[in-house]
Design a protein around this motif. Sequence first.
Motif, PDB file in Angstrom:
ATOM      1  N   VAL A   1       0.503  -1.672   0.091  1.00 36.65           N
ATOM      2  CA  VAL A   1      -0.090  -0.060   0.106  1.00 36.65           C
ATOM      3  C   VAL A   1       0.667   1.000  -0.220  1.00 36.65           C
ATOM      4  O   VAL A   1       1.997   1.853   0.508  1.00 36.65           O
ATOM      5  N   PRO A   2       0.751   2.243  -0.628  1.00 35.23           N
ATOM      6  CA  PRO A   2       1.778   3.466  -1.131  1.00 35.23           C
ATOM      7  C   PRO A   2       1.166   3.702   0.644  1.00 35.23           C
ATOM      8  O   PRO A   2       0.223   4.485   1.395  1.00 35.23           O
ATOM      9  N   PRO A   3       2.211   4.455   0.965  1.00 41.53           N
ATOM     10  CA  PRO A   3       2.829   5.771   2.239  1.00 41.53           C
ATOM     11  C   PRO A   3       1.237   6.057   2.446  1.00 41.53           C
ATOM     12  O   PRO A   3       0.325   5.986   3.994  1.00 41.53           O
ATOM     13  N   GLU A   4       0.479   6.886   1.727  1.00 37.90           N
ATOM     14  CA  GLU A   4      -0.180   7.982   1.724  1.00 37.90           C
ATOM     15  C   GLU A   4      -1.605   7.158   1.836  1.00 37.90           C
ATOM     16  O   GLU A   4      -2.503   7.854   2.388  1.00 37.90           O
ATOM     17  N   ASP A   5      -1.985   5.611   2.096  1.00 36.26           N
ATOM     18  CA  ASP A   5      -2.686   5.105   1.881  1.00 36.26           C
ATOM     19  C   ASP A   5      -2.395   4.463   3.561  1.00 36.26           C
ATOM     20  O   ASP A   5      -3.478   3.830   3.532  1.00 36.26           O
ATOM     21  N   PHE A   6      -1.788   4.229   4.338  1.00 34.36           N
ATOM     22  CA  PHE A   6      -1.991   4.246   5.195  1.00 34.36           C
ATOM     23  C   PHE A   6      -2.935   3.419   5.896  1.00 34.36           C
ATOM     24  O   PHE A   6      -3.540   3.575   6.871  1.00 34.36           O
ATOM     25  N   ALA A   7      -3.159   5.176   6.664  1.00 36.31           N
ATOM     26  CA  ALA A   7      -4.002   5.872   7.398  1.00 36.31           C
ATOM     27  C   ALA A   7      -5.472   5.197   6.924  1.00 36.31           C
ATOM     28  O   ALA A   7      -6.407   4.457   7.547  1.00 36.31           O
ATOM     29  N   ALA A   8      -5.806   5.716   5.886  1.00 34.45           N
ATOM     30  CA  ALA A   8      -7.429   4.942   5.058  1.00 34.45           C
ATOM     31  C   ALA A   8      -7.209   3.517   5.186  1.00 34.45           C
ATOM     32  O   ALA A   8      -8.806   2.709   5.674  1.00 34.45           O
ATOM     33  N   VAL A   9      -6.080   2.609   4.890  1.00 35.03           N
ATOM     34  CA  VAL A   9      -6.058   1.166   4.997  1.00 35.03           C
ATOM     35  C   VAL A   9      -6.383   0.732   7.170  1.00 35.03           C
ATOM     36  O   VAL A   9      -7.060  -0.331   6.951  1.00 35.03           O
ATOM     37  N   GLY A  10      -6.205   1.334   7.745  1.00 34.10           N
ATOM     38  CA  GLY A  10      -5.971   1.304   9.515  1.00 34.10           C
ATOM     39  C   GLY A  10      -7.142   1.757   9.765  1.00 34.10           C
ATOM     40  O   GLY A  10      -7.652   0.692  10.299  1.00 34.10           O
ATOM     41  N   GLU A  11      -8.220   2.646   9.166  1.00 35.05           N
ATOM     42  CA  GLU A  11      -9.247   3.211   9.421  1.00 35.05           C
ATOM     43  C   GLU A  11     -10.030   1.939   9.287  1.00 35.05           C
ATOM     44  O   GLU A  11     -11.111   1.923  10.019  1.00 35.05           O
ATOM     45  N   ALA A  12     -10.495   1.129   7.755  1.00 33.68           N
ATOM     46  CA  ALA A  12     -11.378   0.075   7.407  1.00 33.68           C
ATOM     47  C   ALA A  12     -10.476  -1.410   8.232  1.00 33.68           C
ATOM     48  O   ALA A  12     -11.949  -0.983   8.061  1.00 33.68           O
ATOM     49  N   ALA A  13      -9.730  -1.334   8.339  1.00 38.59           N
ATOM     50  CA  ALA A  13      -9.072  -2.365   9.180  1.00 38.59           C
ATOM     51  C   ALA A  13     -10.590  -2.259  10.370  1.00 38.59           C
ATOM     52  O   ALA A  13     -10.887  -3.101  11.248  1.00 38.59           O
ATOM     53  N   ARG A  14     -10.043  -1.273  11.358  1.00 38.57           N
ATOM     54  CA  ARG A  14     -10.244  -1.137  13.048  1.00 38.57           C
ATOM     55  C   ARG A  14     -11.997  -0.841  12.057  1.00 38.57           C
ATOM     56  O   ARG A  14     -12.460  -1.698  13.405  1.00 38.57           O
ATOM     57  N   ALA A  15     -12.386  -0.834  11.040  1.00 39.91           N
ATOM     58  CA  ALA A  15     -14.565  -0.618  11.276  1.00 39.91           C
ATOM     59  C   ALA A  15     -14.645  -1.892  11.245  1.00 39.91           C
ATOM     60  O   ALA A  15     -15.367  -2.283  11.673  1.00 39.91           O
TER      61      ALA A  15
END
Length: 113
Positions: A15-29
Amino acid sequence: MTKYLISFPAPAMNVPPEDFAAVGEAARAVVLEAKAAGVYVFGGGINDGAAPVMVAGDGTVTKGTYPQTREFDGGLCILELPSREAAVHWAAKLAQACRCSQELREFHYDPDS
């Protein structure tokens, strides 16, 4: 019900570094959804900053791991589910959130756990 391990190695999550926050948010959801559904047991990511060690029965500690687990890193989740089909469903949710395929394994039944 059966417990399932859903996991992935860190290199699988490309995952590109700029997408890590979105991935973390989606996984936490997904984790919050699993908790709300009452199927969540445990989850997390392996801390790659803490080196693994081997501990013998006498308490002797040595650096390293079993050769076949040298690359064990990434994330994992343990869910307690009524069927393998349900486990595949949750693994797919996590795969979508983490943007990488998930490995699904089933634990042996242990009446004391």
